[in-house]
Design a protein around this motif. Structure first.
Motif, PDB file in Angstrom:
ATOM      1  N   ILE A  33      31.994   6.731 -93.150  1.00 26.32           N
ATOM      2  CA  ILE A  33      31.015   7.106 -92.137  1.00 26.32           C
ATOM      3  C   ILE A  33      30.052   8.114 -92.761  1.00 26.32           C
ATOM      4  O   ILE A  33      30.363   8.743 -93.768  1.00 26.32           O
ATOM      5  CB  ILE A  33      31.676   7.724 -90.877  1.00 26.32           C
ATOM      6  N   HIS A  34      28.874   8.251 -92.184  1.00 28.07           N
ATOM      7  CA  HIS A  34      27.934   9.285 -92.611  1.00 28.07           C
ATOM      8  C   HIS A  34      26.918   9.501 -91.510  1.00 28.07           C
ATOM      9  O   HIS A  34      26.719   8.648 -90.635  1.00 28.07           O
ATOM     10  CB  HIS A  34      27.249   8.919 -93.934  1.00 28.07           C
ATOM     11  N   ALA A  35      26.250  10.649 -91.552  1.00 23.58           N
ATOM     12  CA  ALA A  35      25.331  11.035 -90.480  1.00 23.58           C
ATOM     13  C   ALA A  35      24.058  10.201 -90.460  1.00 23.58           C
ATOM     14  O   ALA A  35      23.452  10.005 -89.405  1.00 23.58           O
ATOM     15  CB  ALA A  35      24.972  12.517 -90.621  1.00 23.58           C
ATOM     16  N   GLU A  36      23.652   9.687 -91.624  1.00 25.13           N
ATOM     17  CA  GLU A  36      22.373   9.004 -91.729  1.00 25.13           C
ATOM     18  C   GLU A  36      22.441   7.567 -91.172  1.00 25.13           C
ATOM     19  O   GLU A  36      23.503   6.933 -91.205  1.00 25.13           O
ATOM     20  CB  GLU A  36      21.914   8.943 -93.192  1.00 25.13           C
ATOM     21  N   TYR A  37      21.320   7.067 -90.686  1.00 24.70           N
ATOM     22  CA  TYR A  37      21.207   5.651 -90.337  1.00 24.70           C
ATOM     23  C   TYR A  37      21.227   4.852 -91.638  1.00 24.70           C
ATOM     24  O   TYR A  37      20.813   5.354 -92.691  1.00 24.70           O
ATOM     25  CB  TYR A  37      19.903   5.367 -89.598  1.00 24.70           C
ATOM     26  N   GLU A  38      21.699   3.608 -91.559  1.00 23.32           N
ATOM     27  CA  GLU A  38      21.768   2.796 -92.778  1.00 23.32           C
ATOM     28  C   GLU A  38      21.376   1.355 -92.502  1.00 23.32           C
ATOM     29  O   GLU A  38      21.839   0.739 -91.547  1.00 23.32           O
ATOM     30  CB  GLU A  38      23.175   2.831 -93.367  1.00 23.32           C
ATOM     31  N   LEU A  39      20.508   0.832 -93.354  1.00 25.69           N
ATOM     32  CA  LEU A  39      20.153  -0.587 -93.363  1.00 25.69           C
ATOM     33  C   LEU A  39      20.679  -1.137 -94.676  1.00 25.69           C
ATOM     34  O   LEU A  39      20.252  -0.696 -95.752  1.00 25.69           O
ATOM     35  CB  LEU A  39      18.636  -0.770 -93.266  1.00 25.69           C
ATOM     36  N   ASN A  40      21.623  -2.085 -94.602  1.00 27.41           N
ATOM     37  CA  ASN A  40      22.257  -2.579 -95.821  1.00 27.41           C
ATOM     38  C   ASN A  40      22.017  -4.085 -95.965  1.00 27.41           C
ATOM     39  O   ASN A  40      22.356  -4.870 -95.084  1.00 27.41           O
ATOM     40  CB  ASN A  40      23.763  -2.298 -95.807  1.00 27.41           C
ATOM     41  N   PHE A  41      21.414  -4.456 -97.101  1.00 32.42           N
ATOM     42  CA  PHE A  41      21.064  -5.850 -97.393  1.00 32.42           C
ATOM     43  C   PHE A  41      21.913  -6.347 -98.559  1.00 32.42           C
ATOM     44  O   PHE A  41      22.083  -5.650 -99.560  1.00 32.42           O
ATOM     45  CB  PHE A  41      19.577  -5.946 -97.744  1.00 32.42           C
ATOM     46  N   ILE A  42      22.434  -7.572 -98.432  1.00 33.21           N
ATOM     47  CA  ILE A  42      23.245  -8.172 -99.498  1.00 33.21           C
ATOM     48  C   ILE A  42      22.801  -9.611 -99.717  1.00 33.21           C
ATOM     49  O   ILE A  42      22.593 -10.363 -98.758  1.00 33.21           O
ATOM     50  CB  ILE A  42      24.744  -8.149 -99.132  1.00 33.21           C
ATOM     51  N   GLU A  43      22.651  -9.979-100.981  1.00 30.07           N
ATOM     52  CA  GLU A  43      22.376 -11.370-101.357  1.00 30.07           C
ATOM     53  C   GLU A  43      23.436 -11.822-102.338  1.00 30.07           C
ATOM     54  O   GLU A  43      23.926 -11.043-103.153  1.00 30.07           O
ATOM     55  CB  GLU A  43      20.979 -11.498-101.968  1.00 30.07           C
ATOM     56  N   ASN A  44      23.810 -13.087-102.283  1.00 29.30           N
ATOM     57  CA  ASN A  44      24.872 -13.672-103.115  1.00 29.30           C
ATOM     58  C   ASN A  44      26.231 -13.063-102.770  1.00 29.30           C
ATOM     59  O   ASN A  44      27.067 -12.863-103.653  1.00 29.30           O
ATOM     60  CB  ASN A  44      24.590 -13.484-104.613  1.00 29.30           C
ATOM     61  N   GLY A  45      26.440 -12.780-101.501  1.00 30.29           N
ATOM     62  CA  GLY A  45      27.696 -12.139-101.096  1.00 30.29           C
ATOM     63  C   GLY A  45      28.617 -13.031-100.285  1.00 30.29           C
ATOM     64  O   GLY A  45      29.543 -12.532 -99.650  1.00 30.29           O
ATOM     65  N   LYS A  46      28.390 -14.325-100.287  1.00 27.30           N
ATOM     66  CA  LYS A  46      29.178 -15.231 -99.454  1.00 27.30           C
ATOM     67  C   LYS A  46      30.673 -15.044 -99.697  1.00 27.30           C
ATOM     68  O   LYS A  46      31.134 -15.046-100.842  1.00 27.30           O
ATOM     69  CB  LYS A  46      28.796 -16.686 -99.741  1.00 27.30           C
ATOM     70  N   GLY A  47      31.428 -14.869 -98.617  1.00 26.82           N
ATOM     71  CA  GLY A  47      32.874 -14.700 -98.721  1.00 26.82           C
ATOM     72  C   GLY A  47      33.326 -13.257 -98.690  1.00 26.82           C
ATOM     73  O   GLY A  47      34.514 -12.978 -98.529  1.00 26.82           O
ATOM     74  N   ALA A  48      32.380 -12.306 -98.860  1.00 28.41           N
ATOM     75  CA  ALA A  48      32.748 -10.891 -98.764  1.00 28.41           C
ATOM     76  C   ALA A  48      33.087 -10.559 -97.311  1.00 28.41           C
ATOM     77  O   ALA A  48      32.677 -11.264 -96.378  1.00 28.41           O
ATOM     78  CB  ALA A  48      31.611 -10.007 -99.256  1.00 28.41           C
ATOM     79  N   LYS A  49      33.839  -9.502 -97.129  1.00 31.67           N
ATOM     80  CA  LYS A  49      34.248  -9.086 -95.787  1.00 31.67           C
ATOM     81  C   LYS A  49      33.457  -7.855 -95.375  1.00 31.67           C
ATOM     82  O   LYS A  49      33.373  -6.882 -96.112  1.00 31.67           O
ATOM     83  CB  LYS A  49      35.750  -8.779 -95.764  1.00 31.67           C
ATOM     84  N   ARG A  50      32.857  -7.933 -94.183  1.00 32.45           N
ATOM     85  CA  ARG A  50      32.123  -6.804 -93.622  1.00 32.45           C
ATOM     86  C   ARG A  50      32.905  -6.230 -92.452  1.00 32.45           C
ATOM     87  O   ARG A  50      33.282  -6.957 -91.538  1.00 32.45           O
ATOM     88  CB  ARG A  50      30.735  -7.243 -93.137  1.00 32.45           C
ATOM     89  N   ILE A  51      33.163  -4.913 -92.498  1.00 31.41           N
ATOM     90  CA  ILE A  51      33.829  -4.229 -91.385  1.00 31.41           C
ATOM     91  C   ILE A  51      32.860  -3.195 -90.820  1.00 31.41           C
ATOM     92  O   ILE A  51      32.383  -2.316 -91.536  1.00 31.41           O
ATOM     93  CB  ILE A  51      35.128  -3.536 -91.826  1.00 31.41           C
ATOM     94  N   ILE A  52      32.555  -3.331 -89.533  1.00 22.44           N
ATOM     95  CA  ILE A  52      31.764  -2.329 -88.821  1.00 22.44           C
ATOM     96  C   ILE A  52      32.456  -2.078 -87.494  1.00 22.44           C
ATOM     97  O   ILE A  52      32.517  -2.967 -86.641  1.00 22.44           O
ATOM     98  CB  ILE A  52      30.304  -2.795 -88.603  1.00 22.44           C
TER      99      ILE A  52
END
Length: 292
Positions: A33-52
């Motif tokens: 976690i962190h105080a700042e807002y975050e925009l995160n872009f990923i390419e070629n990441g098929k199969g990765a796991k995202r936890i939010i």
């Protein structure tokens, strides 16, 4: 409760934003976690796991997520991704990138609504990400200066008008950051949050806010995109997932304490919403937590 890493970012008070562009073969940063807002872009990441929050999803080739909460845990993990060149652009910015006076103007209503949704984390369709990725790469190569800030604001404005914005984490997974643009909806949700473990009926909630059942159902769907049953189940599941993460209680006890009276129905609803069983969710989340 196992603690989540609180990241101290290099973004200073004198900077509007920081951008990090990199190529890699795997994801190594833990849930954080962190105080700042975050925009995160990923390419070629098929199969990765995202936890939010309590959202655990396998991402496609392109992924773009916006997080606007200092207490919403998030992270990306290699999982089933076999790409040899994952491209990632992370943009971290202060919550006042758009001045409050600006966000309150009619022309910026969509940006304000985007940030309200991003308290729970949001993502976008592959088509939307494809249409915006060249602007993100361009920003990553932009020299620091006022023009780069305007470019970031332009990206966020464009995303705010997308019809594919999708909230990720359950609102009750982190109930201290509830955000609604309607006092009636806020009152209805607060009632459901306080009574989720009991038998809550549509008539109970509609009476509380002084509307007929039919009128309230239409109003709720219009404001949230969810009907009453889905809204109530989202609240219950938010508490379920928080207990799966934070306690060692057995699943049947969690099911009953969160207002589900039938374990088989509970398992069916959970798998439909989360794409996995409660046990699998607990194990997936546990693998991503940092023990400190």
């Amino acid at each position: 409760m196992d603690l989540i890493l609180r990241e101290i970012t290099p973004l200073s008070e004198k900077d509007c934003f920081m951008i990090f562009s990199r190529k890699k073969k795997e994801f190594t940063f833990p849930l954080h976690i962190h105080a700042e807002y975050e925009l995160n872009f990923i390419e070629n990441g098929k199969g990765a796991k995202r936890i939010i929050g309590d959202s655990v999803e396998e991402i496609d080739n392109l992924d773009l997520a916006l997080i606007a909460s200092p207490t919403l845990e998030h992270g990306w993990f290699t999982h089933k991704c076999h790409s040899k060149e994952i491209k990632e652009v992370t943009i971290q910015f202060h919550s006042d990138l758009f001045a409050e006076q600006m966000l309150n103007k009619n022309q910026f209503a969509s940006v304000r609504e985007l940030f309200d949704k991003a308290i729970y984390g949001v993502t976008f369709s592959q088509e939307t990400i494809q249409s915006i990725k060249s602007q993100i790469y361009s920003l990553a190569s932009e020299p620091a200066g006022a023009h780069s800030v305007l470019k970031l604001q332009g990206i966020l404005c464009t995303l705010s008008t997308s019809s594919s914005v999708r909230e990720l984490s359950s609102r009750s997974f982190n109930p201290n950051v509830q955000s609604f643009d309607s006092r009636r909806i806020e009152k209805a949700y607060n009632y459901m949050l306080e009574n989720f473990d009991k038998s809550v009926k549509l008539s109970d909630v509609s009476d509380i806010i002084g509307m007929t059942e039919q009128a309230f159902s239409r109003f709720l769907k219009q404001k949230t995109g969810r009907n009453f049953i889905d809204s109530l189940n989202d609240i219950k599941l938010g508490h379920v997932t928080r207990m799966l993460v934070d306690t060692n209680k057995n699943i049947e006890d969690i099911c009953l304490s969160c207002g589900f009276n039938n374990i088989s129905n509970f398992n069916r609803i959970f798998k439909k919403r989360k794409g996995c069983t409660p046990n699998e969710f607990r194990e997936n989340y546990k693998e991503s937590k940092l023990f400190i």
